[in-house]
Design a protein around this motif. Structure first.
Motif, mmCIF file in Angstrom:
data_model
loop_
_atom_site.group_PDB
_atom_site.id
_atom_site.type_symbol
_atom_site.label_atom_id
_atom_site.label_comp_id
_atom_site.label_asym_id
_atom_site.label_seq_id
_atom_site.Cartn_x
_atom_site.Cartn_y
_atom_site.Cartn_z
ATOM 1 N N GLN A 180 0.856 -1.182 0.000
ATOM 2 C CA GLN A 180 0.000 0.000 0.000
ATOM 3 C C GLN A 180 0.891 1.230 0.000
ATOM 4 O O GLN A 180 1.870 1.299 0.754
ATOM 5 C CB GLN A 180 -0.911 0.014 1.226
ATOM 6 C CG GLN A 180 -1.996 -1.068 1.226
ATOM 7 C CD GLN A 180 -1.458 -2.431 1.637
ATOM 8 O OE1 GLN A 180 -0.732 -2.563 2.605
ATOM 9 N NE2 GLN A 180 -1.833 -3.457 0.888
ATOM 10 N N VAL A 215 0.968 5.563 -0.061
ATOM 11 C CA VAL A 215 0.238 6.803 0.181
ATOM 12 C C VAL A 215 1.182 7.975 -0.031
ATOM 13 O O VAL A 215 2.193 8.104 0.677
ATOM 14 C CB VAL A 215 -0.349 6.839 1.600
ATOM 15 C CG1 VAL A 215 -1.081 8.161 1.825
ATOM 16 C CG2 VAL A 215 -1.299 5.667 1.822
ATOM 17 N N PHE A 273 2.504 9.860 -9.082
ATOM 18 C CA PHE A 273 2.089 8.599 -8.480
ATOM 19 C C PHE A 273 3.301 7.862 -7.938
ATOM 20 O O PHE A 273 4.284 7.670 -8.667
ATOM 21 C CB PHE A 273 1.394 7.707 -9.501
ATOM 22 C CG PHE A 273 0.111 8.251 -10.034
ATOM 23 C CD1 PHE A 273 0.091 9.074 -11.148
ATOM 24 C CD2 PHE A 273 -1.097 7.942 -9.414
ATOM 25 C CE1 PHE A 273 -1.099 9.576 -11.651
ATOM 26 C CE2 PHE A 273 -2.293 8.441 -9.901
ATOM 27 C CZ PHE A 273 -2.301 9.255 -11.020
ATOM 28 N N GLN A 284 -2.386 6.705 -4.741
ATOM 29 C CA GLN A 284 -3.568 7.377 -5.279
ATOM 30 C C GLN A 284 -3.207 8.620 -6.091
ATOM 31 O O GLN A 284 -4.037 9.150 -6.826
ATOM 32 C CB GLN A 284 -4.524 7.753 -4.144
ATOM 33 C CG GLN A 284 -4.188 9.036 -3.402
ATOM 34 C CD GLN A 284 -3.019 8.905 -2.444
ATOM 35 O OE1 GLN A 284 -2.466 7.820 -2.253
ATOM 36 N NE2 GLN A 284 -2.626 10.019 -1.824
#
Length: 124
Positions: free
Chosen positions: A3, A5, A95, A116
């Protein structure tokens, strides 16, 4: 799975600087090489830079060489992108990306995970 961020985007004048950060969780730097892509309005997403998961070696697209610097903080599972001498053409969504190696990540197909995105706008 990893993940990702991102943070640190914003509006800056031409010639200015911004620092983007990407926090990775789920797996460590030893599992993924991390990097950055960008996508300008109406254009394809393109490779910007990557840092090797083992050696810390770096790769840069020609259009950012000498202006952008990627770095990593393995203790915090973070990667940073220092962007200096920004130009209006650097305006894009940036990104964070994770992949197997710098060479595989030079293409979108070699990316295993995406953040994101964070908007960077450079005014003239």
């Amino acid at each position: 799975q990893v993940q990702l961020v991102e943070s640190g985007g914003g509006l800056v004048q031409a010639g200015g600087s911004l620092r983007l950060s990407c926090a990775a969780s789920g797996r460590t730097f030893s599992t993924y090489t991390l990097g950055w892509f960008r996508q300008a309005p109406g254009k394809e997403r393109v490779f910007v830079t990557a840092i090797d998961r083992f050696s810390g070696g770096t790769s840069y697209a020609d259009f950012v060489k000498g202006r952008f610097t990627i770095s990593r903080d393995t203790s915090k599972n973070m990667v940073h992108l220092q962007m200096n001498s920004l130009k209006p053409e650097d305006t894009a969504v940036y990104f964070c990306a994770a992949g197997n190696s710098r060479s595989s990540m030079s293409e979108i197909g070699g990316v295993d995970g995406w953040g994101q995105g964070t908007q960077v706008t450079v005014s003239s």
